[in-house]
Design a protein around this motif. Structure first.
Motif, PDB file in Angstrom:
ATOM      1  N   GLN A  66       0.780  -1.196   0.020  1.00 46.80           N
ATOM      2  CA  GLN A  66      -0.006   0.150  -0.066  1.00 46.80           C
ATOM      3  C   GLN A  66       0.878   1.193  -0.112  1.00 46.80           C
ATOM      4  O   GLN A  66       0.475   2.219  -0.728  1.00 46.80           O
ATOM      5  N   GLN A  67       1.887   1.096   0.837  1.00 48.46           N
ATOM      6  CA  GLN A  67       2.871   2.306   0.754  1.00 48.46           C
ATOM      7  C   GLN A  67       3.541   2.695  -0.666  1.00 48.46           C
ATOM      8  O   GLN A  67       3.786   3.690  -0.832  1.00 48.46           O
ATOM      9  N   LEU A  68       3.687   1.470  -1.321  1.00 44.95           N
ATOM     10  CA  LEU A  68       4.010   1.693  -2.661  1.00 44.95           C
ATOM     11  C   LEU A  68       2.941   2.049  -3.952  1.00 44.95           C
ATOM     12  O   LEU A  68       3.391   1.772  -5.083  1.00 44.95           O
ATOM     13  N   GLY A  69       1.792   2.283  -3.223  1.00 41.62           N
ATOM     14  CA  GLY A  69       0.896   2.562  -4.020  1.00 41.62           C
ATOM     15  C   GLY A  69      -0.288   1.474  -4.659  1.00 41.62           C
ATOM     16  O   GLY A  69      -0.738   1.723  -5.594  1.00 41.62           O
ATOM     17  N   PHE A  70      -0.101   0.418  -4.060  1.00 38.96           N
ATOM     18  CA  PHE A  70      -1.020  -0.771  -4.602  1.00 38.96           C
ATOM     19  C   PHE A  70      -2.170  -0.506  -3.763  1.00 38.96           C
ATOM     20  O   PHE A  70      -2.321  -0.194  -2.405  1.00 38.96           O
ATOM     21  N   GLN A  71      -3.433  -0.989  -4.281  1.00 42.97           N
ATOM     22  CA  GLN A  71      -4.674  -1.128  -3.476  1.00 42.97           C
ATOM     23  C   GLN A  71      -5.011  -2.616  -3.241  1.00 42.97           C
ATOM     24  O   GLN A  71      -4.563  -3.363  -3.837  1.00 42.97           O
ATOM     25  N   VAL A  72      -5.784  -2.954  -2.064  1.00 42.01           N
ATOM     26  CA  VAL A  72      -5.923  -4.342  -1.560  1.00 42.01           C
ATOM     27  C   VAL A  72      -7.393  -4.633  -1.954  1.00 42.01           C
ATOM     28  O   VAL A  72      -8.227  -4.011  -1.513  1.00 42.01           O
ATOM     29  N   VAL A  73      -7.331  -5.692  -2.739  1.00 46.58           N
ATOM     30  CA  VAL A  73      -8.844  -6.197  -3.031  1.00 46.58           C
ATOM     31  C   VAL A  73      -8.768  -7.658  -2.562  1.00 46.58           C
ATOM     32  O   VAL A  73      -7.784  -8.508  -2.580  1.00 46.58           O
ATOM     33  N   GLU A  74     -10.114  -8.369  -2.470  1.00 37.71           N
ATOM     34  CA  GLU A  74     -10.081  -9.618  -2.161  1.00 37.71           C
ATOM     35  C   GLU A  74     -11.010 -10.240  -3.338  1.00 37.71           C
ATOM     36  O   GLU A  74     -11.782  -9.742  -4.053  1.00 37.71           O
TER      37      GLU A  74
ATOM     38  N   TYR B 235     -11.318 -18.465 -14.403  1.00 42.21           N
ATOM     39  CA  TYR B 235     -10.434 -17.790 -13.959  1.00 42.21           C
ATOM     40  C   TYR B 235      -9.240 -18.410 -13.322  1.00 42.21           C
ATOM     41  O   TYR B 235      -8.237 -18.016 -13.170  1.00 42.21           O
ATOM     42  N   ASN B 236      -9.244 -19.595 -12.704  1.00 45.93           N
ATOM     43  CA  ASN B 236      -8.234 -20.207 -11.955  1.00 45.93           C
ATOM     44  C   ASN B 236      -7.201 -20.753 -12.873  1.00 45.93           C
ATOM     45  O   ASN B 236      -5.991 -20.568 -12.895  1.00 45.93           O
ATOM     46  N   PHE B 237      -7.816 -21.165 -13.884  1.00 43.40           N
ATOM     47  CA  PHE B 237      -6.700 -21.737 -15.287  1.00 43.40           C
ATOM     48  C   PHE B 237      -6.840 -21.158 -16.600  1.00 43.40           C
ATOM     49  O   PHE B 237      -5.855 -20.514 -17.047  1.00 43.40           O
ATOM     50  N   GLU B 238      -7.805 -21.286 -17.129  1.00 43.13           N
ATOM     51  CA  GLU B 238      -7.982 -20.801 -18.518  1.00 43.13           C
ATOM     52  C   GLU B 238      -7.729 -19.492 -19.175  1.00 43.13           C
ATOM     53  O   GLU B 238      -6.949 -19.294 -19.865  1.00 43.13           O
ATOM     54  N   ALA B 239      -8.223 -18.476 -18.241  1.00 41.40           N
ATOM     55  CA  ALA B 239      -7.870 -17.026 -18.720  1.00 41.40           C
ATOM     56  C   ALA B 239      -6.309 -16.746 -18.411  1.00 41.40           C
ATOM     57  O   ALA B 239      -5.803 -15.958 -18.821  1.00 41.40           O
ATOM     58  N   LEU B 240      -5.882 -17.603 -17.531  1.00 48.15           N
ATOM     59  CA  LEU B 240      -4.336 -17.408 -17.141  1.00 48.15           C
ATOM     60  C   LEU B 240      -3.425 -18.243 -18.060  1.00 48.15           C
ATOM     61  O   LEU B 240      -2.226 -18.487 -17.717  1.00 48.15           O
ATOM     62  N   ASN B 241      -4.049 -18.612 -19.250  1.00 45.92           N
ATOM     63  CA  ASN B 241      -3.255 -19.246 -20.203  1.00 45.92           C
ATOM     64  C   ASN B 241      -2.807 -20.513 -19.992  1.00 45.92           C
ATOM     65  O   ASN B 241      -1.604 -21.119 -20.241  1.00 45.92           O
ATOM     66  N   ILE B 242      -3.728 -21.197 -19.032  1.00 51.79           N
ATOM     67  CA  ILE B 242      -3.463 -22.685 -18.908  1.00 51.79           C
ATOM     68  C   ILE B 242      -4.725 -23.641 -19.379  1.00 51.79           C
ATOM     69  O   ILE B 242      -5.879 -23.533 -18.769  1.00 51.79           O
ATOM     70  N   PRO B 243      -4.709 -23.781 -20.570  1.00 51.25           N
ATOM     71  CA  PRO B 243      -6.110 -24.545 -21.307  1.00 51.25           C
ATOM     72  C   PRO B 243      -6.116 -25.996 -20.658  1.00 51.25           C
ATOM     73  O   PRO B 243      -5.448 -26.398 -19.970  1.00 51.25           O
ATOM     74  N   PRO B 244      -7.515 -26.439 -20.828  1.00 48.99           N
ATOM     75  CA  PRO B 244      -7.722 -28.009 -20.490  1.00 48.99           C
ATOM     76  C   PRO B 244      -7.000 -28.835 -20.890  1.00 48.99           C
ATOM     77  O   PRO B 244      -6.305 -28.696 -22.112  1.00 48.99           O
ATOM     78  N   GLU B 245      -6.375 -29.907 -20.084  1.00 45.39           N
ATOM     79  CA  GLU B 245      -5.453 -30.755 -20.619  1.00 45.39           C
ATOM     80  C   GLU B 245      -4.229 -30.464 -20.681  1.00 45.39           C
ATOM     81  O   GLU B 245      -3.141 -31.150 -21.096  1.00 45.39           O
ATOM     82  N   HIS B 246      -3.620 -29.026 -20.424  1.00 40.71           N
ATOM     83  CA  HIS B 246      -2.420 -28.716 -20.712  1.00 40.71           C
ATOM     84  C   HIS B 246      -1.492 -29.065 -19.366  1.00 40.71           C
ATOM     85  O   HIS B 246      -2.053 -29.077 -18.512  1.00 40.71           O
TER      86      HIS B 246
ATOM     87  N   PRO C 236      -6.137 -15.998 -10.095  1.00 39.57           N
ATOM     88  CA  PRO C 236      -7.569 -15.633 -10.668  1.00 39.57           C
ATOM     89  C   PRO C 236      -8.101 -14.233 -10.608  1.00 39.57           C
ATOM     90  O   PRO C 236      -8.784 -13.572 -11.320  1.00 39.57           O
ATOM     91  N   MET C 237      -7.600 -13.648  -9.479  1.00 44.62           N
ATOM     92  CA  MET C 237      -8.223 -12.282  -9.174  1.00 44.62           C
ATOM     93  C   MET C 237      -7.240 -11.314 -10.135  1.00 44.62           C
ATOM     94  O   MET C 237      -7.827 -10.067 -10.397  1.00 44.62           O
ATOM     95  N   GLN C 238      -6.294 -11.554 -10.895  1.00 44.67           N
ATOM     96  CA  GLN C 238      -5.715 -10.773 -11.870  1.00 44.67           C
ATOM     97  C   GLN C 238      -6.795 -10.606 -12.913  1.00 44.67           C
ATOM     98  O   GLN C 238      -6.969  -9.561 -13.450  1.00 44.67           O
ATOM     99  N   ILE C 239      -7.402 -11.641 -13.482  1.00 45.10           N
ATOM    100  CA  ILE C 239      -8.230 -11.397 -14.416  1.00 45.10           C
ATOM    101  C   ILE C 239      -9.460 -10.869 -13.953  1.00 45.10           C
ATOM    102  O   ILE C 239     -10.199  -9.849 -14.646  1.00 45.10           O
ATOM    103  N   ARG C 240     -10.211 -10.976 -12.802  1.00 45.47           N
ATOM    104  CA  ARG C 240     -11.320 -10.340 -12.328  1.00 45.47           C
ATOM    105  C   ARG C 240     -11.167  -8.813 -12.103  1.00 45.47           C
ATOM    106  O   ARG C 240     -11.845  -8.132 -12.584  1.00 45.47           O
ATOM    107  N   VAL C 241      -9.916  -8.490 -11.641  1.00 46.44           N
ATOM    108  CA  VAL C 241      -9.908  -7.033 -11.636  1.00 46.44           C
ATOM    109  C   VAL C 241      -9.647  -6.396 -12.832  1.00 46.44           C
ATOM    110  O   VAL C 241     -10.055  -5.424 -13.258  1.00 46.44           O
TER     111      VAL C 241
ATOM    112  N   LEU D 175      -3.340 -10.558 -21.210  1.00 45.55           N
ATOM    113  CA  LEU D 175      -3.888  -9.050 -21.455  1.00 45.55           C
ATOM    114  C   LEU D 175      -4.961  -9.029 -22.466  1.00 45.55           C
ATOM    115  O   LEU D 175      -6.051  -8.426 -22.380  1.00 45.55           O
ATOM    116  N   GLU D 176      -4.707  -9.893 -23.673  1.00 44.42           N
ATOM    117  CA  GLU D 176      -5.636  -9.865 -24.841  1.00 44.42           C
ATOM    118  C   GLU D 176      -6.944 -10.476 -24.277  1.00 44.42           C
ATOM    119  O   GLU D 176      -8.142 -10.113 -24.635  1.00 44.42           O
ATOM    120  N   ARG D 177      -6.961 -11.560 -23.309  1.00 47.83           N
ATOM    121  CA  ARG D 177      -8.044 -12.216 -22.820  1.00 47.83           C
ATOM    122  C   ARG D 177      -9.136 -11.079 -22.034  1.00 47.83           C
ATOM    123  O   ARG D 177     -10.325 -11.307 -22.167  1.00 47.83           O
TER     124      ARG D 177
END
Ligand code: DAH
Length: 344
Positions: free
Chosen positions: A122-130, A139-150, A178-183, A298-300
């Motif tokens: 937070q001191q470095l300018g980051f916001q806390v989210v949950e 969110y846990n896999f696919e959008a993070l570039n981890i396709p099924p069966e990979h 997965p919160m990277q994607i949701r944010v 990022l494209e996702r």
């Protein structure tokens, strides 16, 4: 009649003197000075006297009345004073006695470390989210570039949730990534967030593995972000957290959602890199994984990877707490043993 008055007065005074409590004063007042009290009766009888006598006796009677009233007042004040003194004496408290200590609660060591890490970012300018602990595969896999069966999925042994539809779609998040994607779905750059939270993995527990643990994720996306930003921010974090003289080491590592990916280590704060039992004689301690956000990620979320770049990182507060406090078994954190928890 005058004798009668003197007699009444003498008797009244004597009775009054003998009184020891405030309540009986009222009875006394009624008996002598009340509407049909003895003195009042004498005054009523005045009318039947010849005028001369009436004057003297009347004056005397009024004098007696005035004196009795004054005495009553005096006596009442005196009695109240003694009663107050007695009450104070009986109810006396020794204000100099030391108080009874109220047992203080404390925060769980992991909560303390999580707050410290988030506070530093937070001191470095980051916001806390949950975010949610029950996640979708997307969110846990696919959008993070981890396709099924990979094969990369093997990095995360997963608790799947049976939704009754026969498909593996809902799970307990295996990391906070997965919160990277949701944010990013919810906002436009610039993004600077840290995400603390519980994660779950389907694996056998031992001294360094728990099936329930915490992670803290970080994500920063903006125009023209480079590896230099990643290194600068994470080195500054490491120094604020582990000591101003810490050296930081970045080595290649693989995570599907970053390119390049790195593991971040600090020189051991136990021995300043000389080798000790904290770092197992390595001189370095790994504190997190990190990397430049993969263009596919990022494209996702419809961020143009030419315009925007960013870095991400993930770390385990249990590990930080274990290193810092010299704890050799992760299972102690969740055994709920008060003898262990009291030490922090
Ligand atoms: N999510 C990863 C894990 O659970 C940790 C991680 C590594 C997070 C690199 C990141 C990263 O954001 O860039 O092992």
């Amino acid at each position: 009649m005058q004798d009668q008055l003197t007699g009444i007065e003498a008797q009244a005074v004597a009775e009054l003197r003998a009184m020891t409590d405030v309540r009986s004063l009222e009875e006394w007042r009624v008996a002598y000075l009340g509407r049909s009290g003895r003195l009042t009766q004498v005054l009523r009888g005045l009318g039947s006297l010849p005028i001369e006598e009436r004057r003297t006796v009347g004056a005397q009677a009024n004098e007696v009345k005035r004196r009795l009233e004054a005495l009553l007042e005096e006596k009442e004040a005196a009695l109240r004073q003694t009663e107050l003194a007695r009450e104070l004496e009986q109810g006396r408290i020794d204000v100099t006695l030391p108080g009874r200590p109220v047992p203080l609660g404390r925060l769980h060591p992991i909560t303390q470390v999580v707050r410290e890490i988030c506070g530093t970012f937070q001191q470095l300018g980051f916001q806390v989210v949950e975010g949610p602990e029950v996640e979708l595969d997307y969110y846990n896999f696919e959008a993070l570039n981890i396709p099924p069966e990979h094969p990369a999925r093997e990095m995360w042994d997963t608790f799947w949730i049976d939704t009754g539809e026969g498909e593996r779609n809902v799970l307990l998040r295996t990391h906070t990534s997965p919160m990277q994607i949701r944010v990013m779905e919810q906002t436009r750059p610039p993004v600077r967030v840290v995400v603390p939270g519980r994660c779950y993995r389907y694996e056998a527990t031992d001294a360094t593995h728990e099936s329930i643990f915490y992670q803290i994720e970080g994500l920063a996306v903006d125009r023209a972000m480079t590896m230099a930003d990643l290194k600068g921010v994470l080195a500054e974090f490491a120094r604020r957290m582990f000591g101003q003289n810490r050296r930081v080491r970045f080595r290649c590592d693989y995570f599907p959602f970053v390119e390049p990916g790195v593991e971040v280590s600090i020189d051991c704060f136990g021995c300043n890199g000389m080798g000790c039992n904290i770092c197992r004689d390595a001189g370095w301690i790994e504190i997190m994984g990190a990397g430049m956000v993969h263009p596919k990620v990022l494209e996702r979320v419809n961020y143009d990877p030419v315009e925007y770049t960013g870095f991400a990182f993930g770390m385990g507060p249990e590990r930080v707490a274990m290193l810092r406090y010299g704890i050799d078994d992760i299972r102690l954190f969740y055994a709920n043993d008060i003898r262990f928890l009291r030490q922090f």
